[in-house]
Design a protein around this motif. Structure first.
Motif, PDB file in Angstrom:
ATOM      1  N   PRO A  15       0.810  -1.233   0.000  1.00 12.33           N
ATOM      2  CA  PRO A  15       0.000   0.000   0.000  1.00 12.33           C
ATOM      3  C   PRO A  15       0.844   1.284   0.000  1.00 12.33           C
ATOM      4  O   PRO A  15       0.394   2.315  -0.513  1.00 12.33           O
ATOM      5  CB  PRO A  15      -0.824  -0.125   1.293  1.00 12.33           C
ATOM      6  N   LYS A  16       2.072   1.222   0.521  1.00 14.79           N
ATOM      7  CA  LYS A  16       2.918   2.421   0.504  1.00 14.79           C
ATOM      8  C   LYS A  16       3.388   2.725  -0.925  1.00 14.79           C
ATOM      9  O   LYS A  16       3.562   3.881  -1.295  1.00 14.79           O
ATOM     10  CB  LYS A  16       4.113   2.262   1.445  1.00 14.79           C
ATOM     11  N   ILE A  17       3.600   1.681  -1.721  1.00 14.21           N
ATOM     12  CA  ILE A  17       3.953   1.886  -3.136  1.00 14.21           C
ATOM     13  C   ILE A  17       2.774   2.535  -3.851  1.00 14.21           C
ATOM     14  O   ILE A  17       2.933   3.521  -4.593  1.00 14.21           O
ATOM     15  CB  ILE A  17       4.336   0.548  -3.811  1.00 14.21           C
ATOM     16  N   GLU A  18       1.598   2.003  -3.586  1.00 22.68           N
ATOM     17  CA  GLU A  18       0.390   2.560  -4.226  1.00 22.68           C
ATOM     18  C   GLU A  18       0.198   4.023  -3.814  1.00 22.68           C
ATOM     19  O   GLU A  18      -0.176   4.866  -4.638  1.00 22.68           O
ATOM     20  CB  GLU A  18      -0.823   1.700  -3.851  1.00 22.68           C
ATOM     21  N   ALA A  19       0.462   4.326  -2.554  1.00 24.37           N
ATOM     22  CA  ALA A  19       0.330   5.714  -2.084  1.00 24.37           C
ATOM     23  C   ALA A  19       1.360   6.604  -2.785  1.00 24.37           C
ATOM     24  O   ALA A  19       1.064   7.751  -3.142  1.00 24.37           O
ATOM     25  CB  ALA A  19       0.520   5.772  -0.571  1.00 24.37           C
ATOM     26  N   GLY A  20       2.560   6.063  -3.017  1.00 20.90           N
ATOM     27  CA  GLY A  20       3.599   6.821  -3.717  1.00 20.90           C
ATOM     28  C   GLY A  20       3.228   7.101  -5.164  1.00 20.90           C
ATOM     29  O   GLY A  20       3.508   8.180  -5.691  1.00 20.90           O
ATOM     30  N   VAL A  21       2.596   6.136  -5.807  1.00 20.20           N
ATOM     31  CA  VAL A  21       2.138   6.305  -7.198  1.00 20.20           C
ATOM     32  C   VAL A  21       1.053   7.371  -7.259  1.00 20.20           C
ATOM     33  O   VAL A  21       1.073   8.268  -8.120  1.00 20.20           O
ATOM     34  CB  VAL A  21       1.596   4.967  -7.757  1.00 20.20           C
ATOM     35  N   LYS A  22       0.109   7.302  -6.333  1.00 18.42           N
ATOM     36  CA  LYS A  22      -1.004   8.256  -6.323  1.00 18.42           C
ATOM     37  C   LYS A  22      -0.492   9.677  -6.053  1.00 18.42           C
ATOM     38  O   LYS A  22      -0.877  10.618  -6.749  1.00 18.42           O
ATOM     39  CB  LYS A  22      -2.035   7.848  -5.258  1.00 18.42           C
ATOM     40  N   TYR A  23       0.378   9.786  -5.075  1.00 15.42           N
ATOM     41  CA  TYR A  23       0.912  11.117  -4.734  1.00 15.42           C
ATOM     42  C   TYR A  23       1.675  11.698  -5.923  1.00 15.42           C
ATOM     43  O   TYR A  23       1.544  12.891  -6.237  1.00 15.42           O
ATOM     44  CB  TYR A  23       1.821  11.021  -3.501  1.00 15.42           C
ATOM     45  N   ARG A  24       2.437  10.878  -6.591  1.00 19.61           N
ATOM     46  CA  ARG A  24       3.222  11.327  -7.749  1.00 19.61           C
ATOM     47  C   ARG A  24       2.307  11.874  -8.854  1.00 19.61           C
ATOM     48  O   ARG A  24       2.572  12.935  -9.422  1.00 19.61           O
ATOM     49  CB  ARG A  24       4.051  10.139  -8.272  1.00 19.61           C
ATOM     50  N   ALA A  25       1.219  11.142  -9.129  1.00 17.73           N
ATOM     51  CA  ALA A  25       0.283  11.585 -10.171  1.00 17.73           C
ATOM     52  C   ALA A  25      -0.448  12.853  -9.740  1.00 17.73           C
ATOM     53  O   ALA A  25      -0.577  13.809 -10.513  1.00 17.73           O
ATOM     54  CB  ALA A  25      -0.709  10.470 -10.469  1.00 17.73           C
ATOM     55  N   HIS A  51       7.861  13.073 -10.616  1.00 22.49           N
ATOM     56  CA  HIS A  51       8.454  12.085 -11.548  1.00 22.49           C
ATOM     57  C   HIS A  51       9.409  11.105 -10.878  1.00 22.49           C
ATOM     58  O   HIS A  51      10.213  10.465 -11.553  1.00 22.49           O
ATOM     59  CB  HIS A  51       9.182  12.831 -12.674  1.00 22.49           C
ATOM     60  N   TYR A  52       9.349  10.977  -9.569  1.00 22.73           N
ATOM     61  CA  TYR A  52      10.303  10.091  -8.897  1.00 22.73           C
ATOM     62  C   TYR A  52      10.074   8.609  -9.246  1.00 22.73           C
ATOM     63  O   TYR A  52       8.951   8.169  -9.467  1.00 22.73           O
ATOM     64  CB  TYR A  52      10.275  10.302  -7.377  1.00 22.73           C
ATOM     65  N   HIS A  53      11.192   7.895  -9.269  1.00 28.65           N
ATOM     66  CA  HIS A  53      11.122   6.435  -9.404  1.00 28.65           C
ATOM     67  C   HIS A  53      10.598   5.856  -8.092  1.00 28.65           C
ATOM     68  O   HIS A  53      10.759   6.461  -7.027  1.00 28.65           O
ATOM     69  CB  HIS A  53      12.524   5.845  -9.605  1.00 28.65           C
ATOM     70  N   GLY A 105       5.686  -4.768  -8.930  1.00 28.23           N
ATOM     71  CA  GLY A 105       5.451  -4.064 -10.194  1.00 28.23           C
ATOM     72  C   GLY A 105       3.975  -3.738 -10.379  1.00 28.23           C
ATOM     73  O   GLY A 105       3.626  -2.647 -10.839  1.00 28.23           O
ATOM     74  N   ALA A 106       3.116  -4.651  -9.984  1.00 27.29           N
ATOM     75  CA  ALA A 106       1.671  -4.404 -10.088  1.00 27.29           C
ATOM     76  C   ALA A 106       1.262  -3.260  -9.171  1.00 27.29           C
ATOM     77  O   ALA A 106       0.359  -2.479  -9.490  1.00 27.29           O
ATOM     78  CB  ALA A 106       0.897  -5.677  -9.746  1.00 27.29           C
ATOM     79  N   ALA A 107       1.951  -3.123  -8.044  1.00 26.35           N
ATOM     80  CA  ALA A 107       1.647  -2.029  -7.107  1.00 26.35           C
ATOM     81  C   ALA A 107       2.172  -0.687  -7.640  1.00 26.35           C
ATOM     82  O   ALA A 107       1.709   0.368  -7.207  1.00 26.35           O
ATOM     83  CB  ALA A 107       2.245  -2.325  -5.742  1.00 26.35           C
ATOM     84  N   GLY A 108       3.158  -0.744  -8.561  1.00 25.74           N
ATOM     85  CA  GLY A 108       3.648   0.496  -9.158  1.00 25.74           C
ATOM     86  C   GLY A 108       5.138   0.739  -9.040  1.00 25.74           C
ATOM     87  O   GLY A 108       5.636   1.783  -9.467  1.00 25.74           O
ATOM     88  N   ALA A 109       5.888  -0.217  -8.492  1.00 23.69           N
ATOM     89  CA  ALA A 109       7.349  -0.049  -8.424  1.00 23.69           C
ATOM     90  C   ALA A 109       7.944  -0.202  -9.827  1.00 23.69           C
ATOM     91  O   ALA A 109       7.445  -0.991 -10.639  1.00 23.69           O
ATOM     92  CB  ALA A 109       7.950  -1.090  -7.486  1.00 23.69           C
ATOM     93  N   ASN A 110       9.029   0.539 -10.112  1.00 24.92           N
ATOM     94  CA  ASN A 110       9.703   0.377 -11.411  1.00 24.92           C
ATOM     95  C   ASN A 110      11.195   0.068 -11.291  1.00 24.92           C
ATOM     96  O   ASN A 110      11.829  -0.269 -12.283  1.00 24.92           O
ATOM     97  CB  ASN A 110       9.502   1.618 -12.292  1.00 24.92           C
ATOM     98  N   VAL A 111      11.764   0.183 -10.075  1.00 29.88           N
ATOM     99  CA  VAL A 111      13.178  -0.178  -9.887  1.00 29.88           C
ATOM    100  C   VAL A 111      13.236  -1.355  -8.913  1.00 29.88           C
ATOM    101  O   VAL A 111      12.677  -1.277  -7.807  1.00 29.88           O
ATOM    102  CB  VAL A 111      14.019   0.994  -9.331  1.00 29.88           C
TER     103      VAL A 111
END
Ligand code: DX5
Ligand code: ZN
Length: 228
Positions: free
Chosen positions: A166-176, A181-183, A199-205
């Motif tokens: 859920p923290k990855i998902e929160a990071g994706v939402k906040y970024r949008a 543009h953070y990784h 990756g499904a949660a939104g991580a790219n590295v």
């Protein structure tokens, strides 16, 4: 210098083999092996025996890696006073320097992130599994990478903690929501199966130590993470 030419964005899937799992006596060969296997960045885990219960290596080791291979160096500082040692990691050849938000008690994280960028490096901010997403929010406009730890830092070879997704998902939402543009990087227990989840949660590295250096076929292991 390849690492300067290539412009990585958060839409790229980046695999970062962690040299913590390499044979330290043959670091140049191990780095070359990881690059030939398809590794994009080298992940370097610096541990001081204070912030985490382990001691790994410091700037001299990173400089050795830098001098033998022109690869992007992703330096993960698990040390109590990252501000104090920063210039030494910059000189050693770090391209990206990540500090932990939990070290806020020892120094001003915002100032350290600015110092990293002022030195010409990318700035990363990490948070431990027990640290809530809210702790990093004040800094998200000032970073190039958010590292969501998927194990308690200190050692390689631990099991992936799916509960931090859920923290990855929160990071994706906040970024949008804020047009940033953070990784988003994950570190700990990453192999093909867990990379698929992150990756499904939104991580790219994807940092991977034991699953890459420990594999019989490192190229296949890196490819499996990339395709997961
Ligand atoms: C853990 C380190 C990791 C470690 C990952 O404290 O930050 O980068 O090398 O190792 P694996 O991939 O073996 O879990
Ligand atoms: Zn790491």
């Amino acid at each position: 210098m390849n690492r300067g030419v290539k412009k990585w964005t958060f839409q790229d899937r980046i695999i970062a083999p962690s040299l913590l799992a390499a044979d330290f006596g043959r670091v140049a060969e191990e780095t070359t092996r990881a690059i030939n296997a398809g590794g994009d960045w080298m992940h370097l885990d610096v541990m001081d025996g204070h912030f985490v219960d382990n001691i790994s290596f410091g700037p001299a080791f990173i400089q050795a890696v830098h001098e033998t291979n022109d690869v992007f160096l992703d330096v993960h500082l698990m040390i109590a006073r990252p501000d104090h040692y920063l210039p030494r990691f910059v000189s050693a050849g770090a391209d990206l320097i990540t500090v932990h938000v939990e070290t806020e008690a020892n120094h001003d994280v915002a100032t350290t992130l600015q110092a990293i960028r002022a030195a010409g490096c990318k700035a990363g901010l990490a948070l431990n599994p027990a640290t809530p997403f809210e702790a990093v929010v004040p800094h998200l406009g000032e970073i190039d990478l958010l590292l969501v730890m998927t194990v308690v830092p200190g050692f390689g070879g631990q099991s992936f903690m799916e509960e931090v997704m859920p923290k990855i998902e929160a990071g994706v939402k906040y970024r949008a929501d804020h047009d940033l543009h953070y990784h988003i990087e994950v570190d700990g227990g990453i192999g093909a199966d867990t990379a698929a989840i992150a990756g499904a949660a939104g991580a790219n590295v994807f940092v991977a130590g034991s699953s890459t250096f420990g594999a019989r076929d490192m190229g296949a292991a890196v490819a499996a993470i990339r395709e997961a």
